[in-house]
Design a protein around this motif. Structure first.
Motif, PDB file in Angstrom:
ATOM      1  N   GLY A   1      42.593  31.943  35.902  1.00 43.01           N
ATOM      2  CA  GLY A   1      42.549  32.910  36.997  1.00 43.01           C
ATOM      3  C   GLY A   1      42.628  34.334  36.518  1.00 43.01           C
ATOM      4  O   GLY A   1      42.062  34.693  35.471  1.00 43.01           O
ATOM      5  N   ILE A   2      43.355  35.162  37.282  1.00 42.62           N
ATOM      6  CA  ILE A   2      43.441  36.607  37.064  1.00 42.62           C
ATOM      7  C   ILE A   2      44.896  36.979  36.835  1.00 42.62           C
ATOM      8  O   ILE A   2      45.799  36.404  37.424  1.00 42.62           O
ATOM      9  CB  ILE A   2      42.892  37.359  38.295  1.00 42.62           C
ATOM     10  N   TYR A   3      45.117  37.989  35.978  1.00 42.87           N
ATOM     11  CA  TYR A   3      46.481  38.449  35.741  1.00 42.87           C
ATOM     12  C   TYR A   3      47.080  39.060  37.008  1.00 42.87           C
ATOM     13  O   TYR A   3      46.421  39.809  37.737  1.00 42.87           O
ATOM     14  CB  TYR A   3      46.511  39.510  34.640  1.00 42.87           C
ATOM     15  N   ALA A   4      48.341  38.746  37.262  1.00 43.26           N
ATOM     16  CA  ALA A   4      49.073  39.423  38.324  1.00 43.26           C
ATOM     17  C   ALA A   4      49.259  40.880  37.930  1.00 43.26           C
ATOM     18  O   ALA A   4      49.267  41.224  36.742  1.00 43.26           O
ATOM     19  CB  ALA A   4      50.429  38.753  38.548  1.00 43.26           C
ATOM     20  N   ALA A   5      49.394  41.742  38.916  1.00 45.01           N
ATOM     21  CA  ALA A   5      49.499  43.187  38.662  1.00 45.01           C
ATOM     22  C   ALA A   5      50.634  43.485  37.692  1.00 45.01           C
ATOM     23  O   ALA A   5      51.761  43.010  37.865  1.00 45.01           O
ATOM     24  CB  ALA A   5      49.721  43.932  39.981  1.00 45.01           C
ATOM     25  N   GLY A   6      50.320  44.276  36.641  1.00 43.42           N
ATOM     26  CA  GLY A   6      51.331  44.747  35.707  1.00 43.42           C
ATOM     27  C   GLY A   6      51.979  43.677  34.863  1.00 43.42           C
ATOM     28  O   GLY A   6      53.117  43.859  34.416  1.00 43.42           O
ATOM     29  N   SER A   7      51.284  42.543  34.640  1.00 42.84           N
ATOM     30  CA  SER A   7      51.910  41.463  33.886  1.00 42.84           C
ATOM     31  C   SER A   7      50.857  40.642  33.154  1.00 42.84           C
ATOM     32  O   SER A   7      49.657  40.873  33.286  1.00 42.84           O
ATOM     33  CB  SER A   7      52.682  40.540  34.835  1.00 42.84           C
ATOM     34  N   HIS A   8      51.332  39.676  32.379  1.00 40.75           N
ATOM     35  CA  HIS A   8      50.453  38.695  31.745  1.00 40.75           C
ATOM     36  C   HIS A   8      50.614  37.337  32.408  1.00 40.75           C
ATOM     37  O   HIS A   8      50.263  36.316  31.823  1.00 40.75           O
ATOM     38  CB  HIS A   8      50.741  38.604  30.242  1.00 40.75           C
ATOM     39  N   ARG A   9      51.143  37.332  33.608  1.00 44.65           N
ATOM     40  CA  ARG A   9      51.269  36.094  34.382  1.00 44.65           C
ATOM     41  C   ARG A   9      49.934  35.827  35.075  1.00 44.65           C
ATOM     42  O   ARG A   9      49.417  36.671  35.801  1.00 44.65           O
ATOM     43  CB  ARG A   9      52.391  36.241  35.419  1.00 44.65           C
ATOM     44  N   VAL A  10      49.387  34.640  34.826  1.00 44.89           N
ATOM     45  CA  VAL A  10      48.063  34.310  35.347  1.00 44.89           C
ATOM     46  C   VAL A  10      48.181  33.625  36.706  1.00 44.89           C
ATOM     47  O   VAL A  10      48.880  32.628  36.850  1.00 44.89           O
ATOM     48  CB  VAL A  10      47.300  33.393  34.370  1.00 44.89           C
ATOM     49  N   LEU A  11      47.494  34.198  37.699  1.00 48.28           N
ATOM     50  CA  LEU A  11      47.414  33.585  39.025  1.00 48.28           C
ATOM     51  C   LEU A  11      46.203  32.659  39.075  1.00 48.28           C
ATOM     52  O   LEU A  11      45.109  33.043  38.656  1.00 48.28           O
ATOM     53  CB  LEU A  11      47.258  34.653  40.104  1.00 48.28           C
TER      54      LEU A  11
ATOM     55  N   LEU B   1      44.917  36.387  47.776  1.00 52.35           N
ATOM     56  CA  LEU B   1      45.409  36.642  46.424  1.00 52.35           C
ATOM     57  C   LEU B   1      46.236  37.920  46.358  1.00 52.35           C
ATOM     58  O   LEU B   1      47.132  38.051  45.520  1.00 52.35           O
ATOM     59  CB  LEU B   1      44.238  36.741  45.443  1.00 52.35           C
ATOM     60  N   THR B   2      45.947  38.877  47.245  1.00 52.51           N
ATOM     61  CA  THR B   2      46.701  40.133  47.258  1.00 52.51           C
ATOM     62  C   THR B   2      48.172  39.873  47.529  1.00 52.51           C
ATOM     63  O   THR B   2      49.054  40.466  46.903  1.00 52.51           O
ATOM     64  CB  THR B   2      46.128  41.078  48.320  1.00 52.51           C
ATOM     65  N   GLU B   3      48.454  38.961  48.452  1.00 53.14           N
ATOM     66  CA  GLU B   3      49.841  38.654  48.785  1.00 53.14           C
ATOM     67  C   GLU B   3      50.557  37.968  47.636  1.00 53.14           C
ATOM     68  O   GLU B   3      51.787  38.003  47.559  1.00 53.14           O
ATOM     69  CB  GLU B   3      49.872  37.761  50.027  1.00 53.14           C
ATOM     70  N   ARG B   4      49.800  37.353  46.736  1.00 57.07           N
ATOM     71  CA  ARG B   4      50.408  36.682  45.586  1.00 57.07           C
ATOM     72  C   ARG B   4      50.551  37.603  44.381  1.00 57.07           C
ATOM     73  O   ARG B   4      50.969  37.182  43.311  1.00 57.07           O
ATOM     74  CB  ARG B   4      49.563  35.468  45.202  1.00 57.07           C
ATOM     75  N   GLY B   5      50.172  38.864  44.551  1.00 63.64           N
ATOM     76  CA  GLY B   5      50.378  39.837  43.484  1.00 63.64           C
ATOM     77  C   GLY B   5      49.202  40.054  42.570  1.00 63.64           C
ATOM     78  O   GLY B   5      49.352  40.591  41.467  1.00 63.64           O
TER      79      GLY B   5
ATOM     80  N   GLU C   1      43.383  48.269  46.319  1.00 58.41           N
ATOM     81  CA  GLU C   1      43.231  48.914  47.621  1.00 58.41           C
ATOM     82  C   GLU C   1      42.272  48.143  48.511  1.00 58.41           C
ATOM     83  O   GLU C   1      41.519  48.714  49.289  1.00 58.41           O
ATOM     84  CB  GLU C   1      42.745  50.355  47.447  1.00 58.41           C
ATOM     85  N   LEU C   2      42.313  46.821  48.414  1.00 58.67           N
ATOM     86  CA  LEU C   2      41.382  46.002  49.174  1.00 58.67           C
ATOM     87  C   LEU C   2      41.596  46.120  50.677  1.00 58.67           C
ATOM     88  O   LEU C   2      40.679  45.941  51.466  1.00 58.67           O
ATOM     89  CB  LEU C   2      41.521  44.537  48.743  1.00 58.67           C
ATOM     90  N   ALA C   3      42.824  46.457  51.081  1.00 60.64           N
ATOM     91  CA  ALA C   3      43.125  46.545  52.513  1.00 60.64           C
ATOM     92  C   ALA C   3      42.521  47.791  53.157  1.00 60.64           C
ATOM     93  O   ALA C   3      42.413  47.875  54.384  1.00 60.64           O
ATOM     94  CB  ALA C   3      44.636  46.540  52.729  1.00 60.64           C
ATOM     95  N   VAL C   4      42.131  48.779  52.338  1.00 57.73           N
ATOM     96  CA  VAL C   4      41.522  50.000  52.873  1.00 57.73           C
ATOM     97  C   VAL C   4      40.085  49.692  53.302  1.00 57.73           C
ATOM     98  O   VAL C   4      39.316  49.126  52.517  1.00 57.73           O
ATOM     99  CB  VAL C   4      41.526  51.120  51.811  1.00 57.73           C
ATOM    100  N   PRO C   5      39.690  50.029  54.526  1.00 57.93           N
ATOM    101  CA  PRO C   5      38.311  49.759  54.985  1.00 57.93           C
ATOM    102  C   PRO C   5      37.279  50.370  54.038  1.00 57.93           C
ATOM    103  O   PRO C   5      37.487  51.466  53.499  1.00 57.93           O
ATOM    104  CB  PRO C   5      38.262  50.425  56.359  1.00 57.93           C
ATOM    105  N   TYR C   6      36.177  49.662  53.853  1.00 54.15           N
ATOM    106  CA  TYR C   6      35.164  50.095  52.891  1.00 54.15           C
ATOM    107  C   TYR C   6      34.617  51.481  53.229  1.00 54.15           C
ATOM    108  O   TYR C   6      34.406  52.316  52.346  1.00 54.15           O
ATOM    109  CB  TYR C   6      34.034  49.070  52.855  1.00 54.15           C
TER     110      TYR C   6
END
Length: 301
Positions: free
Chosen positions: A68-78, A5-9, A15-20
């Protein structure tokens, strides 16, 4: 952790790519700047699929209704069918209900046109009991055959104990099926949660957090305790087992009702609750306490 989902915005986890482990180090460093004597952060063994509260937003697509969830900075639903943070059963229920609603022909609410019926679907799953509270958020009272829809949801998902319709923006609720709440078990105590009351979304970390807080308080049974921003009364009720008296303060009226009920469910008579802004109530009533538990909202205190 990697998530498609990160690649889809997706804007849910920036910061999911940062190791826990690196996350924990950064948080510890930031906190020590504010509080030099801060204790070490206690992380999770597995920081996945922990969210017991899941919000899914409806949208209209070429193939019909989806959510689904809003794309970053928008009201577009993924479209989201499986989130790496959501409770797995919550996502399964959302998928089942979404497909059922799509077959009814109901449409997602369109803010620009002011048309459509469905805004959001909120699922709360109590980790201790497995009970599920499902809330359908609509722009108005209009929900065709709402009780029949609720009955079908419960037939398809037997662990759904209650179905509630929340009318936004009026902030009124109608119980379509069940008692309108679910019960959870936390550290040996029972807590009742309604649709709009606050309750921690990560049950595994909640027990660690509250256990640490109670250990640091070192209650002996003689103390007067204040639980500010108490929500449904979780910390205060747990503390009441070891304190002389506890007072909880909370602004949300639904949460206060839940808190009073929760104290009764756990047969506690040494705790009471005040409704109001915690800062204002403390200033006006000049409450005194030996121990204060402070768990404010993101806006602070």
């Amino acid at each position: 952790m990697k998530c498609p989902l990160t690649e889809r915005g997706c804007g849910g986890c920036i910061e999911l790519a940062v190791p826990y482990g690196e996350h924990l180090k950064r948080k510890q460093a930031a906190f020590v700047k504010l509080f030099p004597d801060a204790l070490p952060i206690v992380g999770m063994e597995d920081p996945r699929h922990y969210r017991g509260k899941v919000l899914s937003t409806f949208a209209n697509g070429r193939s019909g209704l989806y959510s689904g969830i809003y794309a970053a900075g928008s009201h577009r639903v993924l479209s989201v069918r499986d989130c790496i943070l959501h409770d797995k059963r919550a996502d399964e229920i959302i998928g089942t209900v979404r497909e059922m609603l799509a077959q009814t022909g109901l449409k997602a609410y369109n803010e620009d046109a002011g048309t459509g019926t469905l805004r959001h679907m909120l699922v709360r799953r109590a980790a201790g009991t497995g009970e599920v509270l499902l809330t359908l958020v609509t722009p108005s009272d209009a929900l065709p055959d709402g009780r029949a829809l609720a009955a079908e949801i419960v037939r398809l998902c037997p662990d759904v104990r209650s179905v509630v319709q929340n009318v936004n923006p009026r902030k009124t609720s109608t119980v379509l099926y069940g008692p309108g709440y679910v019960d959870d078990l936390l550290m040996g105590m029972r807590f009742r949660i309604s649709s709009r009351s606050f309750y921690q979304v990560n049950s595994r970390q909640t027990e660690k957090l509250y256990g640490k807080a109670l250990a640091l308080a070192n209650l002996t049974g003689r103390e007067t305790v204040l639980d500010a921003y108490c929500g449904v009364g979780t910390i205060g009720i747990l503390a009441a087992r070891q304190a002389a008296h506890v007072t909880g303060v909370e602004f949300n009226a639904d949460a206060v009702k839940n808190a009073v009920t929760n104290a009764r469910l756990n047969s506690l008579s040494n705790i009471d609750f005040l409704r109001g802004d915690a800062g204002r109530v403390l200033a006006e009533k000049r409450l005194e306490a030996d121990v204060v538990f402070l768990d404010p909202p993101r806006a602070g205190c």
